[in-house]
Design an enzyme around this catalytic site. Structure first.
Site, PDB file in Angstrom:
ATOM      1  CB  SER A   1      -4.989   4.487  32.084  1.00  0.00           C
ATOM      2  OG  SER A   1      -6.289   4.521  31.464  1.00  0.00           O
ATOM      3  N   GLY A   2      -5.490   6.962  30.023  1.00  0.00           N
ATOM      4  CA  GLY A   2      -6.053   8.349  29.890  1.00  0.00           C
ATOM      5  C   GLY A   2      -7.601   8.058  29.704  1.00  0.00           C
TER       6      GLY A   2
ATOM      7  CB  VAL B   1      -0.335   3.539  26.943  1.00  0.00           C
ATOM      8  CG1 VAL B   1       1.167   2.942  25.981  1.00  0.00           C
ATOM      9  CG2 VAL B   1      -0.892   4.496  26.197  1.00  0.00           C
TER      10      VAL B   1
ATOM     11  CG  ASP C   1      -2.609  17.481  23.091  1.00  0.00           C
ATOM     12  OD1 ASP C   1      -2.598  18.447  23.796  1.00  0.00           O
ATOM     13  OD2 ASP C   1      -2.569  16.306  24.084  1.00  0.00           O
TER      14      ASP C   1
END
Length: 756
Positions: free
Chosen positions: A22-23, A28, A136
């Site tokens: 998780s972010g 996900v 990124d």
């Protein structure tokens, strides 16, 4: 990581199995398709779901990610930006990220480092060519798959030609791998920002440290903006390529295309470092080193978000079957493809494929046999067209997206198509354009001209991006370019053959599949009159396949075709006069047809690890008269582009190694390292085998594998998608080569361009 309380049981009809991480933007999950294929689903956090500005941006990000699908990038599998909680799914592939590899195994060297540099640069080229900026690029967003590196996670990318909707003042990226402009003016970053990030990443891959590493993210950011990079430990040959990428001003950096051109001369053994390997004494433990040691052995970091670094739990999802492989490039048929970057995309636009294998009356690259021991012995006896001189031209389209075309010689004319062009007629003597018919749709890589007869040229018309029309088969008068007829076609060719060829031309007949995907149809190539129409066997879908002088229908259960997993193919002979299907011959799949050998159909068995394509491990021959199928194991598993010429199977590996295999025994006849990376072929003529790369490099080999000659590149580009069709065609003494950016050039087979 197991699911937690409160996690959903399924998303978009995909049952969830585990939480990958998780972010700041989302979580996900690992999920499965109905057929059992693993996918990674990124579910957007609740606090963003009600933000309309965020939804607009998320739609743009999904669209941008779908536009990117090349040999070294990962593809979107499914998405729903209108759901209560928006989500996006990508195919999942097991594999270590570059960060994990460096943390466990140390820096890359030699051929591994060279392949990483070329693969990542080609990935950026594919990303930038469709107007997307990744923003990124970092070690946890690079997967080291068996087929080469994969760039993943477009969760914070944006379309370069659209206004950024990023929240005001928010810095997006990971400081050790960000560009100066990304840190100073995040709204204004362009493709050259990704090139800067690539430079930092290659330094990290070669040394285990970034060129601007410091004891804190703040000092790292300061050094990125104000200080010179630390490159003392970088091998000298790589430093010469990387240093320009790290220029502070974007305009001073090379583009991805320019960088690919420079990388072609990067040696496998790069020698010593540019300076003293021991010149750096600090033991730096930056954020990207810490994250490298954590996270799953997977690779997509979908949870990484705007400013969230590597994501809260080290969420590193994998990218799915390698996008350069033949299985991993398939997306779901119901989506409209919007770019020209992958063979698989063509399968989604509703195309049927008929793979043109071996020689036929109208297939590109036809050539006779021969035992030539020297340079094109037979070609030396053929006359040149009147007034011939070597030439080079381009076949541009109106979309601004360069691609590749393929060409078919007919008499004194050359007919080329693909890359947003239905077909163009060139004079083979000097390359001058006689006429050109453009396609309104966005070019699709791998979808080229169907073929040509003496009076008719057949190509594809791709629908405009906003249109719901299917792909159409179009016949043009060879003399005037007048449209003779057109017909919608459909199918799932890439699932069967690994190539995006939607129709097959044999003699004066052209075969395709009806729009409803229920039958194979044959039409007179000039008049368009239906010659016959044969229904598929019950419960099956099929595609026509030409191999040598024979025509086949490859069929499989409709459910397997829908799930892009053809495990039980059935081969039928196909009578060209009546359309009658012969008795079905079952084959143990998954397989791809590659050509004909003495009246037999030659197929290659794909070695799989779940949904991951590992390469070809067996050669099969189907004998129609007896219904027998022989299978022979190969000496090794070939992760390479295959082809057949004169009863021999050839494998062209991404590194430039070409191997010849006897299909009767499975034994390797010879293997030769060449400088033609990402080659396709062979095209055979006069006892000479021709292989060429997207950059226009050509190597000529004897049937015994001796290098006769090779040429320098003629266009920008290196890699190329796996399973590409041959780029060379030969007409008498004239060798015609198609290359990247719609480039076409020719030369006298007896006087090939000299290498500098």
């Amino acid at each position: 990581m197991s699911l937690r309380g409160g996690d959903p049981a399924e998303i978009g009809g995909y049952p969830l199995e585990a939480r990958l991480g998780s972010g700041g933007m989302g979580t996900v999950f690992l999920a499965r398709t109905a057929s059992g294929r693993p996918v990674a689903i990124k579910l957007i956090h609740q606090q963003y779901a009600g933000d309309e500005e965020f939804r607009i941006r998320f739609r743009q990000e999904v669209a941008a990610a779908r536009r990117v699908s090349g040999a070294f990038t990962a593809a979107v599998v499914d998405a729903d930006s209108e759901a209560e909680y928006p989500w996006m799914a990508t195919a999942y592939i097991e594999g270590h990220t570059l960060a994990q590899h460096i943390a466990k195994m140390g820096p890359l060297t030699g051929a591994d480092l060279r392949m990483l540099a070329i693969g990542l640069t080609e990935a950026l080229r594919d990303i930038h060519r469709v107007g997307v900026v990744h923003r990124d690029l970092k070690p946890s967003n690079v997967v080291l798959s068996p087929e080469g590196p994969r760039v993943i996670d477009f969760g914070i990318s944006r379309a370069a030609d659209q206004q950024t909707l990023t929240m005001t003042g928010r810095v997006i990226g990971t400081p050790p791998f960000m560009s100066p402009e990304q840190l100073q003016a995040p709204r204004g970053v362009g493709p050259r920002s990704d090139v800067f990030s690539l430079g930092t990443l290659l330094v990290y891959a070669a040394t285990g440290q970034g060129p601007f590493d410091a004891d804190s993210p703040y000092m790292t950011a300061y050094q990125v903006v104000h200080e010179a990079p630390e490159l003392a430990a970088v091998p000298a040959a790589l430093r010469a390529v990387v240093e320009p990428c790290l220029a502070k001003e974007p305009d001073s950096r090379p583009s991805a295309d320019e960088l690919l051109e420079r990388l072609r001369d990067l040696p496998v053994e790069m020698g010593d470092a540019a300076g003293s390997p021991g010149s750096r004494t600090r033991d730096i433990d930056t954020q990207h080193h810490r994250s490298a040691a954590s996270g799953a052995t997977s690779a997509t970091a979908l949870a990484s978000d705007d400013g969230s670094g590597d994501g809260g739990d080290g969420a590193t999802q994998a990218s799915a079957a390698p996008e350069g492989t033949l299985i991993g490039r398939h997306l779901r048929r119901r989506w409209r493809p919007v770019l020209a970057a992958a063979v698989a995309v063509a399968a989604l636009g509703g195309g049927i494929a008929a793979l043109q294998l071996g020689s036929s009356d109208a297939s590109p690259g036809d050539g006779g046999g021969g035992d030539g021991k020297d340079r094109t012995v037979a070609a030396a006896e053929a006359p040149l067209p009147a007034g011939f001189r070597p030439w080079r031209t381009t076949v541009p389209n109106d979309k601004g997206i360069p691609d590749e075309v393929r060409c078919v010689p007919r008499g004194d004319a050359l007919f080329c198509g693909g890359g947003g062009v239905v077909a163009t007629k060139l004079r083979i003597s000097d390359g001058k354009e006689v006429w050109k018919v453009k396609s309104p749709g966005v070019p699709m890589q791998g979808m080229h001209i169907v073929g040509a007869t003496n009076d008719t040229v057949v190509g594809y018309r791709l629908p405009a991006e906003s249109s719901d029309e299917p792909i159409k088969l179009v016949a043009l008068d060879a003399g005037t370019s007048k449209e003779l007829w057109s017909r919608p076609i459909s199918g799932q060719s890439t699932v069967f053959t690994g190539r995006a060829q939607d129709a097959v031309l044999s003699g004066s007949s052209v075969l395709s599949v009806d729009p409803g995907r229920t039958r194979v149809e044959a039409r007179d190539v000039h008049s368009g009159r239906t010659l016959w129409s044969t229904p598929f066997p019950a419960g099956s879908e099929c595609t026509p396949v030409a191999a040598g002088q024979r025509m086949y229908a490859m069929c499989a259960p409709a459910a397997e075709v829908a799930n892009v997993e053809v495990r039980h193919p059935v081969v039928h002979t196909l009578d060209l006069k009546s359309g009658t299907f012969g008795k079905g011959i079952a084959v143990a799949g998954p397989v791809h047809p590659v050509g004909g050998d003495e009246g037999r159909l030659v197929l290659l068995h794909q070695r799989m690890n779940g949904a991951e394509f590992l390469g070809y491990d067996k050669v099969l021959r189907v004998e129609p008269s007896s219904g027998r199928v022989s299978a022979r194991p190969l000496k090794k598993t070939y992760g390479a582009t295959p082809g057949v010429a004169n009863g021999t199977v050839y494998f062209a590996e991404p590194t430039g190694r070409i191997s010849a295999v006897d299909p009767e025994t499975g034994r390797e006849k010879w293997s030769r390292q060449t400088g033609v990376e990402g080659a396709s072929g062979p095209a055979e003529s006069g006892g000479t085998l021709y292989f060429s790369s997207p950059s226009g490099r050509v190597v000529a080999l004897s049937p015994r594998g001796r290098t006769l000659w090779s040429t320098d590149p003629r266009a920008e580009g290196l890699g190329g998608e796996m399973n590409a069709s041959p780029r060379v065609t030969v007409s008498g003494r004239v060798v015609v080569v198609a290359a990247s950016k719609n480039t076409v050039f020719s030369f006298d087979a007896t006087k090939p361009p000299k290498s500098r």
